[in-house]
Design a protein around this motif. Structure first.
Motif, PDB file in Angstrom:
ATOM      1  N   PHE A 108      -5.107  -2.219  10.216  1.00  0.00           N
ATOM      2  CA  PHE A 108      -3.783  -2.840  10.152  1.00  0.00           C
ATOM      3  C   PHE A 108      -3.293  -3.223  11.548  1.00  0.00           C
ATOM      4  CE2 PHE A 108       0.828  -1.863  10.641  1.00  0.00           C
ATOM      5  CZ  PHE A 108       1.323  -3.004  10.032  1.00  0.00           C
ATOM      6  N   VAL A 109      -3.414  -2.281  12.492  1.00  0.00           N
ATOM      7  CA  VAL A 109      -2.951  -2.577  13.847  1.00  0.00           C
ATOM      8  C   VAL A 109      -3.750  -3.749  14.439  1.00  0.00           C
ATOM      9  CG1 VAL A 109      -2.598  -1.686  16.182  1.00  0.00           C
ATOM     10  CG2 VAL A 109      -2.195  -0.214  14.220  1.00  0.00           C
ATOM     11  N   PRO A 158       2.248  -8.650  18.910  1.00  0.00           N
ATOM     12  CA  PRO A 158       2.530 -10.084  19.023  1.00  0.00           C
ATOM     13  C   PRO A 158       2.860 -10.732  17.671  1.00  0.00           C
ATOM     14  CG  PRO A 158       0.199  -9.658  19.343  1.00  0.00           C
ATOM     15  CD  PRO A 158       0.861  -8.332  19.197  1.00  0.00           C
ATOM     16  N   TYR A 216      -5.403   2.305   8.922  1.00  0.00           N
ATOM     17  CA  TYR A 216      -4.347   2.138   9.933  1.00  0.00           C
ATOM     18  C   TYR A 216      -4.847   1.308  11.115  1.00  0.00           C
ATOM     19  CZ  TYR A 216      -1.351   3.357  13.869  1.00  0.00           C
ATOM     20  OH  TYR A 216      -0.550   3.299  14.981  1.00  0.00           O
ATOM     21  N   PRO A 274       2.640   6.028  17.028  1.00  0.00           N
ATOM     22  CA  PRO A 274       3.272   5.259  15.949  1.00  0.00           C
ATOM     23  C   PRO A 274       2.353   5.097  14.755  1.00  0.00           C
ATOM     24  CG  PRO A 274       2.451   3.767  17.613  1.00  0.00           C
ATOM     25  CD  PRO A 274       2.080   5.151  18.064  1.00  0.00           C
ATOM     26  N   VAL A 275       2.161   6.179  14.012  1.00  0.00           N
ATOM     27  CA  VAL A 275       1.214   6.151  12.895  1.00  0.00           C
ATOM     28  C   VAL A 275       1.933   6.274  11.555  1.00  0.00           C
ATOM     29  CG1 VAL A 275      -0.715   7.064  14.204  1.00  0.00           C
ATOM     30  CG2 VAL A 275       0.892   8.644  13.141  1.00  0.00           C
ATOM     31  N   TYR A 276       1.306   5.726  10.525  1.00  0.00           N
ATOM     32  CA  TYR A 276       1.820   5.860   9.162  1.00  0.00           C
ATOM     33  C   TYR A 276       1.072   7.004   8.499  1.00  0.00           C
ATOM     34  CZ  TYR A 276       3.758   1.247  10.002  1.00  0.00           C
ATOM     35  OH  TYR A 276       4.456   0.198  10.525  1.00  0.00           O
ATOM     36  N   PRO A 277       1.764   8.115   8.222  1.00  0.00           N
ATOM     37  CA  PRO A 277       1.076   9.297   7.713  1.00  0.00           C
ATOM     38  C   PRO A 277       0.340   9.049   6.398  1.00  0.00           C
ATOM     39  CG  PRO A 277       3.468   9.650   7.844  1.00  0.00           C
ATOM     40  CD  PRO A 277       3.195   8.329   8.439  1.00  0.00           C
ATOM     41  N   GLU A 278       0.848   8.111   5.604  1.00  0.00           N
ATOM     42  CA  GLU A 278       0.242   7.925   4.271  1.00  0.00           C
ATOM     43  C   GLU A 278      -1.027   7.082   4.306  1.00  0.00           C
ATOM     44  OE1 GLU A 278       3.039   6.567   5.344  1.00  0.00           O
ATOM     45  OE2 GLU A 278       3.365   4.560   4.531  1.00  0.00           O
ATOM     46  N   MET A 279      -1.389   6.564   5.504  1.00  0.00           N
ATOM     47  CA  MET A 279      -2.587   5.726   5.583  1.00  0.00           C
ATOM     48  C   MET A 279      -3.774   6.533   6.102  1.00  0.00           C
ATOM     49  SD  MET A 279      -1.090   2.232   7.232  1.00  0.00           S
ATOM     50  CE  MET A 279      -2.188   1.018   6.525  1.00  0.00           C
ATOM     51  N   SER A 280      -4.967   6.039   5.803  1.00  0.00           N
ATOM     52  CA  SER A 280      -6.148   6.658   6.392  1.00  0.00           C
ATOM     53  C   SER A 280      -6.322   6.084   7.799  1.00  0.00           C
ATOM     54  CB  SER A 280      -7.384   6.363   5.555  1.00  0.00           C
ATOM     55  OG  SER A 280      -7.751   5.008   5.716  1.00  0.00           O
ATOM     56  N   GLN A 323      -5.301   2.951  18.616  1.00  0.00           N
ATOM     57  CA  GLN A 323      -4.548   1.750  18.242  1.00  0.00           C
ATOM     58  C   GLN A 323      -4.092   0.992  19.490  1.00  0.00           C
ATOM     59  OE1 GLN A 323      -1.078   0.876  18.562  1.00  0.00           O
ATOM     60  NE2 GLN A 323      -0.572   2.760  19.649  1.00  0.00           N
ATOM     61  N   THR A 375       7.277   4.075  14.146  1.00  0.00           N
ATOM     62  CA  THR A 375       6.326   2.969  14.004  1.00  0.00           C
ATOM     63  C   THR A 375       6.992   1.622  14.273  1.00  0.00           C
ATOM     64  OG1 THR A 375       6.728   3.277  11.651  1.00  0.00           O
ATOM     65  CG2 THR A 375       4.601   3.982  12.495  1.00  0.00           C
ATOM     66  N   LEU A 387      -6.518  10.997   5.650  1.00  0.00           N
ATOM     67  CA  LEU A 387      -5.137  10.538   5.790  1.00  0.00           C
ATOM     68  C   LEU A 387      -4.572  11.045   7.113  1.00  0.00           C
ATOM     69  CD1 LEU A 387      -3.461  11.009   2.294  1.00  0.00           C
ATOM     70  CD2 LEU A 387      -4.459   8.953   3.315  1.00  0.00           C
ATOM     71  N   ARG A 416      -5.117  -6.209  12.867  1.00  0.00           N
ATOM     72  CA  ARG A 416      -4.618  -7.469  12.292  1.00  0.00           C
ATOM     73  C   ARG A 416      -3.302  -7.869  12.929  1.00  0.00           C
ATOM     74  NH1 ARG A 416      -5.474  -5.043   7.321  1.00  0.00           N
ATOM     75  NH2 ARG A 416      -7.688  -5.235   6.880  1.00  0.00           N
ATOM     76  N   LEU A 417      -2.434  -6.875  13.140  1.00  0.00           N
ATOM     77  CA  LEU A 417      -1.145  -7.169  13.785  1.00  0.00           C
ATOM     78  C   LEU A 417      -1.364  -7.793  15.157  1.00  0.00           C
ATOM     79  CD1 LEU A 417       1.418  -4.246  13.579  1.00  0.00           C
ATOM     80  CD2 LEU A 417       1.611  -6.523  12.615  1.00  0.00           C
ATOM     81  N   LYS A 418      -2.424  -7.342  15.833  1.00  0.00           N
ATOM     82  CA  LYS A 418      -2.686  -7.848  17.177  1.00  0.00           C
ATOM     83  C   LYS A 418      -3.465  -9.155  17.125  1.00  0.00           C
ATOM     84  CE  LYS A 418      -1.052  -3.913  18.794  1.00  0.00           C
ATOM     85  NZ  LYS A 418       0.158  -3.740  19.566  1.00  0.00           N
ATOM     86  N   TYR A 463       0.838  -1.194   0.000  1.00  0.00           N
ATOM     87  CA  TYR A 463       0.000   0.000   0.000  1.00  0.00           C
ATOM     88  C   TYR A 463       0.879   1.252   0.000  1.00  0.00           C
ATOM     89  CZ  TYR A 463      -3.091   3.634   1.659  1.00  0.00           C
ATOM     90  OH  TYR A 463      -3.768   4.804   1.784  1.00  0.00           O
TER      91      TYR A 463
END
Ligand code: ADP
Ligand code: MG
Lengths: 255, 327
Positions: free
Chosen positions: B104-105, A105, B101, B91-97, B152, A97, B136, B107-109, A13
């Protein structure tokens, strides 16, 4: 495995909303098209000439067009790939980030594989552009497909190894530009090393040439699958990702 | 499978050395389930370092820390699943909405499908970022970004929340909003937040851990700490005499009361006199003082409890002013 894909998807992305992906796609489309065109034009001129001179020696599309174009693309890729990998970790460190990734995890290896995979997929997309350039050769001519396929496999493996090394480089700094510069320097060294045996055939030169990633590509582009070269690329990928893992780990100890 | 534990967070003898110096030196404290604990200290005290060890960002050099019974070093995956972390910079990605975002977090969790979608909706509402879901992150104000950071941190509904200076760099309105939000999160989560702003702890926390130069200086409830400092109940008293009795008469009368240990004259304005009256340890002489003043025919204007402000506590405990205000 799901985590790898989660991370990879986010990277893809980011590639597509940043100019870098589009610039690289454009450069590849342009250069790939130009090389193919130039080689074909040359080929056509040569074959007309040889016909006029009454020679009916069949000219080989593979040798005259595909091999030189792929070799050129291999060199270009060597120098452009640091641009794909530079931001992978450097940008995470700059934005902070990385703290999110590392405290989630997921395993370090999943983070690394996800990021590397995203760069490899991007590179795959660039190669598809080159393949598209070749499509007309198959429509109007009758090249041997096997060396073409192997050539692409070789290009792909070469790129994947460079990307693994550049992923490692990206963990060393917070600054993408620095990461790109180091990656570029590495590319230059690897490129020059491939000439080592041109001046000197001593053992040292042979070793240097062996290390040079580029020299392993030649056999692929000639349609020869040498397992030595195959293994070389796989170990380079492994080596690069291993260094990345160690670097990430030591970053946390020092942090 | 959960392991039995006594404290939600238990830190014992934790030490963190960097190449050249010790950032955190042999600290111990514990946090119980549901508590909000303020980690207070000046810049460079070691707050971030401690939090980074608790969140498994980096391993301790010495000592142990457990979260929900799991050791941060030996069972990082179990700890990470149970912690939501907001680092100093969100801890954010500026290019994401915002929506992409948070998904995404999530899913990571480890969240997926409808569960993930529902939680993204919930935390966006909760943290008041629902109206910028499709914006954004690079286009957001600092206050919004901070709230996205909080969103997040709570997306996977973690048992423990670790918030590193959650209000730093915000304007007063945003600070209030963020504090309210954190207070609302209490109860569901065990929270540790760090700050170098003293009133923040008073505003949000029940318990306070004061850290300075890598050492813990005090651990207690906010109330107890201010009490402990004075050692006994103290009041400030403002009164007006009948014009005959002078300052020394008042002082004598108050000192003669049982339960009063010390009377200090502070100042006089117009006809009003101000004293500080300290009770004997374990006593409160307030009622006696009030009765005595009124019985003497004097006018009692004001009587208020004197407790140290956290600034004074800090000053006394660390022997120096915290350099609050700067980043
Ligand atoms: N990565 C690092 N390398 C070396 N020293 C560090 C590092 N991070 C923090 N420090 C030092 O450790 C001490 C504690 O820092 P920190 O935990 O960030 O304090 P706080 O969050 O309370 O301001 C400081 O003196 C700081 O300079
Ligand atoms: Mg800090």
């Amino acid at each position: 495995m799901r985590n790898v894909w989660t991370i990879c998807r986010r990277e893809l992305y980011s590639y597509f909303v940043s100019p870098i992906a589009w610039v690289l796609l454009t450069v590849f489309a342009f250069l790939g098209g130009y090389f193919t065109y130039a080689a074909s034009a040359f080929f056509v001129k040569d074959s007309l000439q040889s016909q006029m001179m009454g020679q009916s020696m069949p000219m080989n599309l593979n040798d005259r067009i595909i091999v030189p174009v792929l070799s050129n693309v291999a060199v270009i890729a060597l120098f452009l790939l640091p641009l794909l990998a530079m931001r992978l970790f450097a940008e995470e460190k700059r934005q902070g980030t990385i703290e999110l990734l590392v405290t989630s995890p997921v395993h370090d290896l999943e983070i690394i594989l996800g990021k590397w995979l995203s760069a490899v997929l991007m590179y795959g997309a660039l190669l598809l552009l080159i393949l598209a350039d070749f499509s007309f050769l198959f429509v109007y001519g009758n090249p041997d497909w096997k060396p073409v396929a192997l050539g692409f496999v070789g290009l792909f493996l070469q790129g994947a190894s460079i990307l693994a090394l550049c992923t490692f480089i990206s963990t060393l700094t917070k600054n993408q530009i620095v990461a790109a510069a180091i990656g570029f320097a590495l590319a230059l060294i690897l490129f020059v090393l491939s000439w080592a045996t041109a001046f000197d055939s001593s053992g040292v030169a042979q070793v240097l040439s062996y290390i040079s990633i580029v020299s392993h590509f030649d056999s692929f582009s000639r349609g020869v699958l040498d397992s030595k070269d195959f293994i070389f690329y796989l170990s380079m990928i492994f080596f690069g990702l291993f260094l990345t893992a160690r670097s990430l780990e030591s970053m946390r100890w020092r942090a | 499978m959960a392991v039995p534990y006594i404290h939600m967070i238990q830190v014992e003898g934790l030490t963190k050395r960097y190449a050249r110096h010790i950032a955190v030196d042999n600290i111990s404290f514990s946090v119980d389930k549901g508590e909000i604990v303020g980690f207070l200290g000046p810049n460079g005290a070691g707050k971030t370092t401690t939090m980074r060890v608790l969140t498994c960002f980096m391993p301790p050099s010495d000592g142990t820390a457990t979260v929900a019974g799991y050791d941060v070093f030996k069972k990082p995956m179990e700890v990470k699943k149970r912690i939501g972390y907001l680092p100093e910079a969100p801890p954010v990605y500026p290019e994401m909405s915002v929506g992409a975002y948070l998904a995404f977090v999530g899913r990571l969790k480890g969240m997926t499908g409808p569960d993930l979608k529902r939680r993204v909706d919930e935390v966006s509402e909760r943290c008041a970022v629902a109206d910028v879901r499709n914006r954004l992150i690079s286009k957001l104000s600092k206050g919004y970004r901070q709230r996205v950071g909080l969103a997040q941190a709570i997306i996977h509904n973690p048992e423990v929340l670790i918030l590193d200076e959650p209000t730093s760099g915000l304007d007063p309105k945003q600070i209030n909003e963020t504090r309210e939000l954190i207070k609302n999160l209490a109860g569901e989560h065990t929270i540790i937040l760090s700050t170098h702003i003293l009133p923040e702890v008073e505003a949000i926390c029940q318990k306070i851990v004061i850290i300075n130069k890598g050492h813990i200086v005090a651990t207690d409830s906010v109330e107890n700490l201010t009490h402990r400092m004075r050692g006994s109940d103290a009041i400030s008293l403002e009164l007006e005499t009948d014009g005959i009795a002078g300052q020394s008469d008042v002082q004598q009368r108050l000192e003669s009361l049982s339960g009063v240990s010390k009377v200090l004259f502070k100042h006089a304005t117009d006809h009003k006199l101000t004293f500080e009256v300290e009770s004997l340890p374990g006593h409160s002489a307030r009622a006696d003082v009030a009765r005595s003043v009124v019985n003497a025919g004097w006018n009692l204007f004001e009587m208020k409890s004197l407790s140290y402000s956290l600034e004074e506590v800090f000053l006394q405990l660390t022997g120096g002013m915290p350099d609050g205000g700067q980043q």
